[in-house]
Design an enzyme around this catalytic site. Structure first.
Site, PDB file in Angstrom:
ATOM      1  N   SER A 171       3.132  -2.152  10.457  1.00 26.53           N
ATOM      2  CA  SER A 171       4.837  -2.153  10.596  1.00 26.53           C
ATOM      3  C   SER A 171       5.204  -3.797  10.033  1.00 26.53           C
ATOM      4  O   SER A 171       5.985  -4.097  10.937  1.00 26.53           O
ATOM      5  CB  SER A 171       5.068  -1.673  11.977  1.00 26.53           C
ATOM      6  OG  SER A 171       4.439  -0.434  11.994  1.00 26.53           O
ATOM      7  N   HIS A 210      -9.592   1.318   4.885  1.00 22.45           N
ATOM      8  CA  HIS A 210      -7.911   1.197   5.834  1.00 22.45           C
ATOM      9  C   HIS A 210      -8.323   2.685   6.934  1.00 22.45           C
ATOM     10  O   HIS A 210      -9.062   3.549   6.486  1.00 22.45           O
ATOM     11  CB  HIS A 210      -7.307   2.671   4.805  1.00 22.45           C
ATOM     12  CG  HIS A 210      -5.590   2.349   5.053  1.00 22.45           C
ATOM     13  ND1 HIS A 210      -5.231   3.235   6.331  1.00 22.45           N
ATOM     14  CD2 HIS A 210      -4.659   1.384   5.141  1.00 22.45           C
ATOM     15  CE1 HIS A 210      -4.379   2.712   6.740  1.00 22.45           C
ATOM     16  NE2 HIS A 210      -3.238   1.889   5.523  1.00 22.45           N
ATOM     17  N   GLY A 269       1.838   2.533  10.793  1.00 22.89           N
ATOM     18  CA  GLY A 269       3.567   3.111  10.500  1.00 22.89           C
ATOM     19  C   GLY A 269       4.204   3.729  11.846  1.00 22.89           C
ATOM     20  O   GLY A 269       5.177   4.952  11.833  1.00 22.89           O
ATOM     21  N   GLU A 286      -6.902   4.752   7.782  1.00 21.10           N
ATOM     22  CA  GLU A 286      -7.096   6.382   7.343  1.00 21.10           C
ATOM     23  C   GLU A 286      -7.340   7.093   7.154  1.00 21.10           C
ATOM     24  O   GLU A 286      -7.822   8.362   7.264  1.00 21.10           O
ATOM     25  CB  GLU A 286      -5.294   6.617   6.182  1.00 21.10           C
ATOM     26  CG  GLU A 286      -4.023   6.117   7.520  1.00 21.10           C
ATOM     27  CD  GLU A 286      -2.499   5.754   6.637  1.00 21.10           C
ATOM     28  OE1 GLU A 286      -3.404   5.909   5.406  1.00 21.10           O
ATOM     29  OE2 GLU A 286      -2.333   4.959   7.528  1.00 21.10           O
ATOM     30  N   GLU A 325      -5.708  -4.464  10.445  1.00 17.30           N
ATOM     31  CA  GLU A 325      -4.492  -3.467  10.874  1.00 17.30           C
ATOM     32  C   GLU A 325      -5.348  -3.185  12.256  1.00 17.30           C
ATOM     33  O   GLU A 325      -5.471  -1.670  12.279  1.00 17.30           O
ATOM     34  CB  GLU A 325      -4.551  -2.620   9.757  1.00 17.30           C
ATOM     35  CG  GLU A 325      -4.229  -3.204   8.226  1.00 17.30           C
ATOM     36  CD  GLU A 325      -3.573  -1.898   7.267  1.00 17.30           C
ATOM     37  OE1 GLU A 325      -2.204  -2.541   6.999  1.00 17.30           O
ATOM     38  OE2 GLU A 325      -4.378  -1.167   7.027  1.00 17.30           O
ATOM     39  N   GLY A 379       2.745  -1.090   4.271  1.00 22.27           N
ATOM     40  CA  GLY A 379       2.652   0.265   4.304  1.00 22.27           C
ATOM     41  C   GLY A 379       4.083   1.063   3.456  1.00 22.27           C
ATOM     42  O   GLY A 379       5.011   0.381   2.775  1.00 22.27           O
ATOM     43  N   GLY A 380       4.731   1.499   4.843  1.00 21.44           N
ATOM     44  CA  GLY A 380       6.100   1.574   4.955  1.00 21.44           C
ATOM     45  C   GLY A 380       7.251   1.158   4.086  1.00 21.44           C
ATOM     46  O   GLY A 380       8.283   1.480   2.764  1.00 21.44           O
ATOM     47  N   ASN A 409       1.192  -0.846   0.119  1.00 20.89           N
ATOM     48  CA  ASN A 409       0.190  -0.244   0.756  1.00 20.89           C
ATOM     49  C   ASN A 409       0.720   1.614   0.408  1.00 20.89           C
ATOM     50  O   ASN A 409       1.152   1.443   0.710  1.00 20.89           O
ATOM     51  CB  ASN A 409      -1.187  -0.100   1.250  1.00 20.89           C
ATOM     52  CG  ASN A 409      -1.643   1.505   1.361  1.00 20.89           C
ATOM     53  OD1 ASN A 409      -1.624   1.874   0.503  1.00 20.89           O
ATOM     54  ND2 ASN A 409      -2.304   1.250   2.815  1.00 20.89           N
ATOM     55  N   TRP A 410       1.438   2.017  -1.330  1.00 18.85           N
ATOM     56  CA  TRP A 410       1.801   2.751  -1.451  1.00 18.85           C
ATOM     57  C   TRP A 410       1.482   4.691  -0.853  1.00 18.85           C
ATOM     58  O   TRP A 410       2.146   4.730  -0.450  1.00 18.85           O
ATOM     59  CB  TRP A 410       2.236   3.344  -2.611  1.00 18.85           C
ATOM     60  CG  TRP A 410       3.093   2.721  -3.494  1.00 18.85           C
ATOM     61  CD1 TRP A 410       3.721   0.915  -3.064  1.00 18.85           C
ATOM     62  CD2 TRP A 410       3.622   2.571  -4.646  1.00 18.85           C
ATOM     63  NE1 TRP A 410       3.938   0.426  -3.947  1.00 18.85           N
ATOM     64  CE2 TRP A 410       4.162   1.017  -5.523  1.00 18.85           C
ATOM     65  CE3 TRP A 410       3.171   3.389  -5.739  1.00 18.85           C
ATOM     66  CZ2 TRP A 410       4.933   0.788  -6.753  1.00 18.85           C
ATOM     67  CZ3 TRP A 410       4.179   2.986  -7.018  1.00 18.85           C
ATOM     68  CH2 TRP A 410       4.649   2.106  -7.496  1.00 18.85           C
ATOM     69  N   LYS A 411       0.309   3.999   0.227  1.00 15.92           N
ATOM     70  CA  LYS A 411      -0.362   5.597  -0.079  1.00 15.92           C
ATOM     71  C   LYS A 411      -0.014   6.578  -0.862  1.00 15.92           C
ATOM     72  O   LYS A 411      -0.071   6.701  -2.254  1.00 15.92           O
ATOM     73  CB  LYS A 411       0.335   6.032   1.757  1.00 15.92           C
ATOM     74  CG  LYS A 411       0.130   4.500   2.297  1.00 15.92           C
ATOM     75  CD  LYS A 411       0.128   4.784   4.378  1.00 15.92           C
ATOM     76  CE  LYS A 411      -0.298   3.312   4.553  1.00 15.92           C
ATOM     77  NZ  LYS A 411       0.110   3.304   5.742  1.00 15.92           N
TER      78      LYS A 411
END
Ligand code: PGA
Length: 251
Positions: free
Chosen positions: A213, A96, A174, A98, A168, A234-235, A10-12
């Site tokens: 994470s 998600h 993150g 966010e 999640e 993500g990251g 997930n590049w966001k």
């Protein structure tokens, strides 16, 4: 039942054309030998075409990060499931945390989005997860159960059968603070149970990813748990080496 594991990046809201080009090229080089259907990347809308071209002929599937709950029409700034289908999008994240917290997306809206995607044969990745306060208050199971229940009610077990679920925990996204494999497993089992209450067969088949994470150092232990069928990353999905190493944990 044996479920094929899946890793989704997930590049966001990260990357621009030039950096995407090296990231996609690197992923393609590193993961070219992976079996089809084991890995996907969910990129920002403007780069769907770029990613589609860069990944064409590779085993890595294309995904999006959001979709409108509307079919078409006067919804300025929105992107429909039909539009995503035009880019051969295979997966799309819905709900998600966010989006739930920053854009006030309710579980009802998440359910409508999942329904729109299913109509286009795009696999929704339905995200659920509790906040730290909710966990500390002993509410984690209740919160995720309710989030999934609303979607399950809308799309039914047949819809869930064609979806992927992602657990999640908000406190792990993150933050570098990963859920322990046991903590995650416990929630995954609760989610599978809930699906099982409407259809046992779907419950045994549906993939439930863990996200929050995930790094090369913890992926093996997480993915080894009985009800953890891969990860939403993500990251670490923004670094070729890390993403490839995490994908290596599912083969
Ligand atoms: P993270 O994000 O891996 O950076 O924690 C996961 C996600 O939000 O999907």
């Amino acid at each position: 039942m044996r479920r094929d594991k899946l890793v989704v990046g997930n590049w966001k809201m990260n990357g621009i054309a030039s950096s995407n080009s090296s990231l996609l090229g690197g992923i393609r080089d590193k993961l070219g030998g992976l079996d089809e259907g084991k890995a996907a990347v969910c990129v920002p809308f403007p780069y769907l075409q770029q990613a589609k071209e860069a990944l064409s002929g590779s085993p890595i599937s294309l995904g999006a990060q959001n979709v409108s709950e509307q079919d078409m029409g006067a919804f300025t700034g929105e992107v429909s499931a039909k539009m995503l289908a035009d880019f051969d999008v295979k997966f799309c994240i819905v709900g998600h945390s966010e989006r739930r917290s920053l854009y006030s997306e309710s579980s009802n809206v998440v359910a409508l989005k999942a329904e729109m995607l299913l109509k286009q044969d795009i696999t929704p990745i339905i995200c659920v997860g509790e906040t730290l306060d909710e966990r500390d208050g002993g509410m984690a199971f209740e919160v995720v159960r309710e989030q999934l229940r609303v979607v399950l009610e809308k799309i039914g077990p047949k819809g869930v059968d064609r979806s992927v679920i992602a657990y999640e925990p908000v406190w792990a996204i993150g933050t570098g603070r990963v859920a322990s494999p046991e903590q995650a497993q416990e929630v995954h089992a609760v989610l599978r149970d809930l699906v099982g209450s409407s259809d046992k067969n779907t419950a045994s088949k549906v993939r439930i990813l863990y996200g929050g994470s995930v790094k090369p150092e913890n992926a093996d232990d997480l993915f080894a748990m009985e009800d953890i069928d891969g990860g939403l990353i993500g990251g670490a999905s923004l670094k070729v080496e890390d993403f490839a190493a995490i994908c290596a944990a599912v083969v």
